[in-house]
Design a protein around this motif. Structure first.
Motif, PDB file in Angstrom:
ATOM      1  N   PRO A 126     102.383  71.463  67.789  1.00  0.00           N
ATOM      2  CA  PRO A 126     103.164  71.309  66.680  1.00  0.00           C
ATOM      3  C   PRO A 126     103.607  69.960  66.229  1.00  0.00           C
ATOM      4  CG  PRO A 126     104.217  72.351  68.428  1.00  0.00           C
ATOM      5  CD  PRO A 126     102.843  71.983  68.699  1.00  0.00           C
ATOM      6  N   ALA A 127     103.865  69.008  67.299  1.00  0.00           N
ATOM      7  CA  ALA A 127     104.010  67.708  67.011  1.00  0.00           C
ATOM      8  C   ALA A 127     103.074  67.070  66.120  1.00  0.00           C
ATOM      9  CB  ALA A 127     104.499  66.848  68.311  1.00  0.00           C
ATOM     10  N   VAL A 128     101.745  67.151  66.335  1.00  0.00           N
ATOM     11  CA  VAL A 128     100.749  66.726  65.323  1.00  0.00           C
ATOM     12  C   VAL A 128     100.786  67.226  63.995  1.00  0.00           C
ATOM     13  CG1 VAL A 128      98.160  66.407  65.167  1.00  0.00           C
ATOM     14  CG2 VAL A 128      99.386  65.777  67.549  1.00  0.00           C
ATOM     15  N   ALA A 129     101.065  68.534  64.350  1.00  0.00           N
ATOM     16  CA  ALA A 129     101.103  69.280  62.950  1.00  0.00           C
ATOM     17  C   ALA A 129     102.528  68.672  61.934  1.00  0.00           C
ATOM     18  CB  ALA A 129     101.556  70.683  62.832  1.00  0.00           C
ATOM     19  N   ALA A 130     103.295  68.399  62.517  1.00  0.00           N
ATOM     20  CA  ALA A 130     104.746  67.913  61.806  1.00  0.00           C
ATOM     21  C   ALA A 130     104.312  66.409  61.432  1.00  0.00           C
ATOM     22  CB  ALA A 130     105.795  67.911  62.829  1.00  0.00           C
ATOM     23  N   THR A 131     103.476  65.614  62.039  1.00  0.00           N
ATOM     24  CA  THR A 131     103.162  64.338  61.816  1.00  0.00           C
ATOM     25  C   THR A 131     102.317  64.409  60.590  1.00  0.00           C
ATOM     26  OG1 THR A 131     103.132  63.793  64.085  1.00  0.00           O
ATOM     27  CG2 THR A 131     101.961  62.116  62.606  1.00  0.00           C
ATOM     28  N   LEU A 132     101.417  65.337  60.380  1.00  0.00           N
ATOM     29  CA  LEU A 132     100.369  65.635  59.410  1.00  0.00           C
ATOM     30  C   LEU A 132     101.148  66.098  58.209  1.00  0.00           C
ATOM     31  CD1 LEU A 132      97.552  67.401  61.073  1.00  0.00           C
ATOM     32  CD2 LEU A 132      97.254  65.212  59.902  1.00  0.00           C
ATOM     33  N   ALA A 133     102.189  66.733  58.314  1.00  0.00           N
ATOM     34  CA  ALA A 133     103.013  67.283  57.268  1.00  0.00           C
ATOM     35  C   ALA A 133     103.686  65.958  56.594  1.00  0.00           C
ATOM     36  CB  ALA A 133     104.166  68.624  57.697  1.00  0.00           C
ATOM     37  N   MET A 134     104.309  65.159  57.547  1.00  0.00           N
ATOM     38  CA  MET A 134     104.983  63.831  57.073  1.00  0.00           C
ATOM     39  C   MET A 134     103.922  62.974  56.265  1.00  0.00           C
ATOM     40  SD  MET A 134     108.083  62.368  57.240  1.00  0.00           S
ATOM     41  CE  MET A 134     109.127  62.628  58.540  1.00  0.00           C
ATOM     42  N   ILE A 135     102.838  62.906  56.918  1.00  0.00           N
ATOM     43  CA  ILE A 135     101.985  61.904  56.203  1.00  0.00           C
ATOM     44  C   ILE A 135     101.703  62.643  54.705  1.00  0.00           C
ATOM     45  CG2 ILE A 135      99.752  61.149  55.976  1.00  0.00           C
ATOM     46  CD1 ILE A 135      99.674  60.916  59.207  1.00  0.00           C
ATOM     47  N   VAL A 179     110.573  66.807  66.567  1.00  0.00           N
ATOM     48  CA  VAL A 179     111.521  66.120  65.651  1.00  0.00           C
ATOM     49  C   VAL A 179     111.347  64.551  66.250  1.00  0.00           C
ATOM     50  CG1 VAL A 179     113.558  65.504  64.620  1.00  0.00           C
ATOM     51  CG2 VAL A 179     112.549  67.989  65.197  1.00  0.00           C
ATOM     52  N   LEU A 180     111.551  64.231  67.280  1.00  0.00           N
ATOM     53  CA  LEU A 180     111.670  62.841  68.055  1.00  0.00           C
ATOM     54  C   LEU A 180     110.213  62.239  67.840  1.00  0.00           C
ATOM     55  CD1 LEU A 180     113.965  62.846  70.988  1.00  0.00           C
ATOM     56  CD2 LEU A 180     114.594  62.191  68.823  1.00  0.00           C
ATOM     57  N   THR A 181     109.071  63.048  67.794  1.00  0.00           N
ATOM     58  CA  THR A 181     107.852  62.367  67.762  1.00  0.00           C
ATOM     59  C   THR A 181     107.603  61.956  66.282  1.00  0.00           C
ATOM     60  OG1 THR A 181     106.950  63.832  69.298  1.00  0.00           O
ATOM     61  CG2 THR A 181     105.445  62.845  67.771  1.00  0.00           C
ATOM     62  N   VAL A 182     108.284  62.524  65.125  1.00  0.00           N
ATOM     63  CA  VAL A 182     108.218  61.803  63.992  1.00  0.00           C
ATOM     64  C   VAL A 182     109.254  61.057  63.537  1.00  0.00           C
ATOM     65  CG1 VAL A 182     106.657  64.052  63.088  1.00  0.00           C
ATOM     66  CG2 VAL A 182     109.349  63.996  62.737  1.00  0.00           C
ATOM     67  N   MET A 183     110.339  60.986  64.154  1.00  0.00           N
ATOM     68  CA  MET A 183     111.386  60.141  63.973  1.00  0.00           C
ATOM     69  C   MET A 183     111.156  58.581  63.482  1.00  0.00           C
ATOM     70  SD  MET A 183     114.327  60.379  62.904  1.00  0.00           S
ATOM     71  CE  MET A 183     114.816  62.018  63.535  1.00  0.00           C
ATOM     72  N   PRO A 184     110.217  57.904  64.655  1.00  0.00           N
ATOM     73  CA  PRO A 184     109.902  56.684  64.126  1.00  0.00           C
ATOM     74  C   PRO A 184     109.130  56.504  62.777  1.00  0.00           C
ATOM     75  CG  PRO A 184     109.232  57.187  66.440  1.00  0.00           C
ATOM     76  CD  PRO A 184     109.711  58.240  65.816  1.00  0.00           C
ATOM     77  N   ILE A 185     108.442  57.206  62.563  1.00  0.00           N
ATOM     78  CA  ILE A 185     107.533  57.349  61.129  1.00  0.00           C
ATOM     79  C   ILE A 185     108.861  57.545  60.035  1.00  0.00           C
ATOM     80  CG2 ILE A 185     105.992  58.504  59.683  1.00  0.00           C
ATOM     81  CD1 ILE A 185     104.801  59.688  62.274  1.00  0.00           C
ATOM     82  N   ALA A 186     109.711  58.284  60.188  1.00  0.00           N
ATOM     83  CA  ALA A 186     110.957  58.553  59.178  1.00  0.00           C
ATOM     84  C   ALA A 186     111.466  57.195  58.938  1.00  0.00           C
ATOM     85  CB  ALA A 186     111.740  59.688  59.629  1.00  0.00           C
ATOM     86  N   LEU A 210     110.615  53.944  59.671  1.00  0.00           N
ATOM     87  CA  LEU A 210     110.219  52.917  59.112  1.00  0.00           C
ATOM     88  C   LEU A 210     109.704  53.391  57.554  1.00  0.00           C
ATOM     89  CD1 LEU A 210     107.741  51.983  61.958  1.00  0.00           C
ATOM     90  CD2 LEU A 210     109.483  50.421  61.023  1.00  0.00           C
ATOM     91  N   ALA A 211     109.512  54.598  57.216  1.00  0.00           N
ATOM     92  CA  ALA A 211     109.221  55.042  55.895  1.00  0.00           C
ATOM     93  C   ALA A 211     110.509  54.548  55.085  1.00  0.00           C
ATOM     94  CB  ALA A 211     108.832  56.435  55.616  1.00  0.00           C
ATOM     95  N   ALA A 212     111.689  54.940  55.862  1.00  0.00           N
ATOM     96  CA  ALA A 212     112.941  54.822  54.969  1.00  0.00           C
ATOM     97  C   ALA A 212     113.166  53.147  54.903  1.00  0.00           C
ATOM     98  CB  ALA A 212     114.086  55.176  55.762  1.00  0.00           C
ATOM     99  N   ALA A 213     112.630  52.360  55.702  1.00  0.00           N
ATOM    100  CA  ALA A 213     112.824  50.985  55.495  1.00  0.00           C
ATOM    101  C   ALA A 213     111.865  50.529  54.123  1.00  0.00           C
ATOM    102  CB  ALA A 213     112.155  50.421  56.628  1.00  0.00           C
ATOM    103  N   VAL A 214     110.648  51.170  54.073  1.00  0.00           N
ATOM    104  CA  VAL A 214     109.860  50.767  52.921  1.00  0.00           C
ATOM    105  C   VAL A 214     110.795  51.324  51.698  1.00  0.00           C
ATOM    106  CG1 VAL A 214     107.767  51.523  51.663  1.00  0.00           C
ATOM    107  CG2 VAL A 214     107.742  51.108  54.102  1.00  0.00           C
ATOM    108  N   ALA A 215     111.431  52.428  51.622  1.00  0.00           N
ATOM    109  CA  ALA A 215     112.168  52.793  50.413  1.00  0.00           C
ATOM    110  C   ALA A 215     113.220  51.706  50.141  1.00  0.00           C
ATOM    111  CB  ALA A 215     112.635  54.224  50.660  1.00  0.00           C
ATOM    112  N   VAL A 248     100.963  55.811  63.881  1.00  0.00           N
ATOM    113  CA  VAL A 248     101.223  56.259  62.395  1.00  0.00           C
ATOM    114  C   VAL A 248     102.610  55.216  61.973  1.00  0.00           C
ATOM    115  CG1 VAL A 248     102.067  57.966  60.755  1.00  0.00           C
ATOM    116  CG2 VAL A 248     100.059  58.445  62.322  1.00  0.00           C
ATOM    117  N   ALA A 249     103.636  55.202  62.855  1.00  0.00           N
ATOM    118  CA  ALA A 249     104.763  54.450  62.729  1.00  0.00           C
ATOM    119  C   ALA A 249     104.350  53.194  62.579  1.00  0.00           C
ATOM    120  CB  ALA A 249     105.668  54.746  63.989  1.00  0.00           C
ATOM    121  N   CYS A 250     103.535  52.390  63.387  1.00  0.00           N
ATOM    122  CA  CYS A 250     103.198  51.047  63.234  1.00  0.00           C
ATOM    123  C   CYS A 250     102.457  50.723  61.756  1.00  0.00           C
ATOM    124  CB  CYS A 250     102.139  50.967  64.339  1.00  0.00           C
ATOM    125  SG  CYS A 250     102.611  50.562  65.971  1.00  0.00           S
ATOM    126  N   TRP A 251     101.512  51.993  61.519  1.00  0.00           N
ATOM    127  CA  TRP A 251     101.120  51.772  59.912  1.00  0.00           C
ATOM    128  C   TRP A 251     102.172  51.425  58.950  1.00  0.00           C
ATOM    129  CZ3 TRP A 251     101.139  54.368  55.264  1.00  0.00           C
ATOM    130  CH2 TRP A 251      99.826  53.966  54.380  1.00  0.00           C
TER     131      TRP A 251
END
Length: 612
Positions: free
Chosen positions: A397-406, A472-479, A481-486, A593-596
């Motif tokens: 489900p962590a990978v599924a959540a990452t895909l949903a975030m992407i 949730v903590l798995t996708v948090m770094p992505i969130a 850095l994406a917030a930093a882009v915004a 993904v977060a590095c991307w």
């Protein structure tokens, strides 16, 4: 004051500017300030611009890339003979419609820009094309004379003395035309002119594409060629103000970084040829550089880094650009009395249906992966002595959540367009729309991750906080850095070259390989394999770990060789830890993904802030 329309129909693009009582407006054509002059012929009729390139993907025989270079007679396209003048009229018809929409009425004062080297027959042919588009052309204006008119008008407006005597105008658009203009009371007279279609932007763009992709431009699929050319030209323009830019690639490929040194190396022979052409034109006019009032540079390719210096290497004098170089002739022909043009602020365009399907793919993969986890995984437990502890296998489900975030972050440009259509943004705050789109995507991604954790916890009767902590903590770094882009998009007021849709497109190869890898590891980890399949099961688990390493490499780098080199260390590590189950592998891919997204934030940080 009545409205005036000036049109620059060139070998590659068409641009137009409308001067009205309310100001000077660059017309929006095909969603931008210019439109490809390519036309596509089929049984359904003639389509132009970006639509022509898209239609050429399935019917390449119907595409006429440059009607202006196809002559003045007929051309074979789509299995039929068609008049070239009708292809030109089809593009001009879009210009006429947009001008009428902006002006609120038909424009009866129309000026067409033409090359100085055109004779009476070619000029009459161009008038006929304009009449076919419903345009009443009042004047044909030579591009160099219009540029000198623009230059003299701006000089006088600044209170400076206007130069007298002959001037040399170097026009580098799709090709190159060099003209000696003698000023007079009527505006100017052409003394000498030479042209070379291979000394301008078309040759430069083709050379850049080959340098960046190792492929010939004419070998690219037709539906990718025009987006590639558009991105190349936008990158050249952006490089006039900065050292490097991020350029989107067509067909969902990861963006590339292009710098001024790359462009200068490729452009040198093109602009040196333009300089040699200028020297020859000056010699034909029996003039020397000392007798000129000035050497001036115009055209869309004039903003290429180092263009003036490379021309000077052959000419012996450095040309001064007439600002804005790409629109100087248009503004001069229109007698525009403003120094800046005001683009029409249109709502952000919604992406095409094909793009919507592409955006939905990671979302569909996310739902399918989570559904398989729910319905095909058992309630597995670990025993510690006499104590039974629920095993919260949250990797899938962590990978599924990452895909949903992407999926949602890729759709940020779509959310921004929907926001813009419902609540239009002021012209001076264009980037607040994409910031809002990214914010919506982030909230949706975090909500999806939380929903996955709650659903899995209830279904397997496991501790929801523990699952939520993992997912949730798995996708948090992505969130983050994406917030930093915004925030950077909002604070700096910049838009990446090629637009936000391409900038936010995540590598599809990474998603596909990651899904295959996590499924393989989960099969080994959860399925009770018969003893005679034990060897196969171990192999599937190890292969899944290697695939996660490949997915991480595909996320971090673009070049196939670099991906292969990076896969070796990462894949070795992921194969080893695949023995511990899907959870650590899910974290590794999410970190990639977060590095991307970190690279995206860095690319925005390097762009100079927009002028407010």
């Amino acid at each position: 004051m009545h409205s005036r329309l000036a049109i620059d129909y060139g070998a590659a693009t068409v641009r137009a500017v409308l001067v009205a009582p309310g100001g000077t407006t660059t017309l929006t054509l095909d969603g931008a300030g210019e439109m490809s002059t390519a036309a596509h012929v089929s049984d359904g009729g003639i389509v132009t611009g970006a639509a022509a390139w898209r239609q050429a993907a399935t019917d390449p025989d119907g595409l006429v890339v440059s009607p202006l270079r196809a002559g003045t007679g007929q051309v074979t396209a789509g299995g039929q003979q068609v008049e070239v003048v009708d292809l030109v009229a089809a593009s001009l018809r879009q210009v006429a419609a947009e001008a009428q929409r902006v002006a609120g009425e038909p424009v009866d004062d129309v000026r067409l820009i033409v090359p100085a080297g055109w004779g009476p027959r070619r000029r009459t042919w161009m008038r006929h094309a304009a009449r076919g588009a419903g345009l009443a052309v009042s004047r044909l204006v030579e591009a160099p004379i219009a540029a000198i008119t623009r230059l003299d008008a701006r000089t006088a407006a600044e209170g400076l003395p206007v130069a007298d005597g002959p001037a040399l105008v170097i026009d580098v658009g799709a090709g190159c035309e060099v003209t000696v203009v003698q000023r007079d009371e009527a505006g100017g007279e052409v003394v000498s002119t030479l042209a070379d279609p291979d000394a301008g932007g078309d040759r430069l763009d083709a050379a850049l594409v080959k340098t960046l992709t190792a492929a010939e431009l004419h070998d690219m699929p037709a539906d990718q060629r025009w987006p590639m050319l558009t991105n190349i030209r936008a990158a050249r323009h952006a490089l006039s103000e900065q050292v490097a830019v991020t350029m989107p690639m067509p067909d969902g490929q990861p963006p590339m970084v292009i710098n001024t040194n790359q462009v200068a190396e490729v452009a040198r022979p093109v602009f040196e040829r333009a300089g040699a052409l200028a020297a020859q034109t000056l010699d034909n006019a029996d003039l020397t550089l000392a007798q000129l009032s000035g050497v001036h540079l115009i055209g869309a390719a004039a903003v290429t880094p180092g263009a003036s210096d490379m021309i000077a290497a052959k000419l012996g004098a450095t040309p001064a650009p007439v600002e804005p170089a790409h629109a100087a002739a248009m503004l001069g022909a229109a007698d525009a009395d403003t120094t800046e043009t005001t683009p029409v602020e249109e709502p952000l365009p919604l992406p095409p249906v094909r793009r919507l399907i592409t955006l939905a793919l990671p979302g569909a993969a996310s739902l399918a992966l989570f559904a398989s986890y729910i319905f095909f995984s058992g309630d597995y437990r670990l025993s510690y002595g006499n104590t039974i502890v629920p095993l919260a296998n949250w990797g899938v489900p962590a990978v599924a959540a990452t895909l949903a975030m992407i999926c949602l972050l890729q759709a940020a440009a779509l959310f921004a367009a929907l926001l813009d259509h419902n609540t239009p943004t002021p012209v001076d705050q264009p980037t607040s729309r994409i910031s809002g789109g990214i914010t919506i995507a982030l909230l949706g991604g975090l909500a999806t991750a939380t929903m996955y954790a709650i659903t899995a916890g209830l279904y397997f009767n496991q501790a929801i906080p523990r699952l939520a902590q993992g997912i949730v903590l798995t996708v948090m770094p992505i969130a983050v850095l994406a917030a930093a882009v915004a925030v950077l998009a909002w604070r700096r007021g910049v838009t990446p070259v090629g637009g936000w849709d391409g900038f936010l497109t995540f590598p599809a190869s990474s998603m596909i390989v990651a899904v295959a890898g996590i499924v393989a590891v989960n099969l080994w980890y959860t399925v009770a394999w018969p003893w005679y399949f034990a060897g196969w099961a171990n192999g599937i688990g190890l292969a899944g770990g290697l695939l996660i390493g490949v997915a991480a490499a595909c996320t971090l780098v673009r070049h196939p060789g670099a991906r292969l080199a990076l896969t070796v260390p990462i894949g070795f590590f992921t194969v080893i830890i695949s023995r511990t189950g899907p959870a650590p592998l899910a974290v590794i891919w999410a970190i990639a993904v977060a590095c991307w997204w970190g690279v995206r934030a860095w690319a925005l940080l390097r762009l100079p802030p927009a002028r407010r």
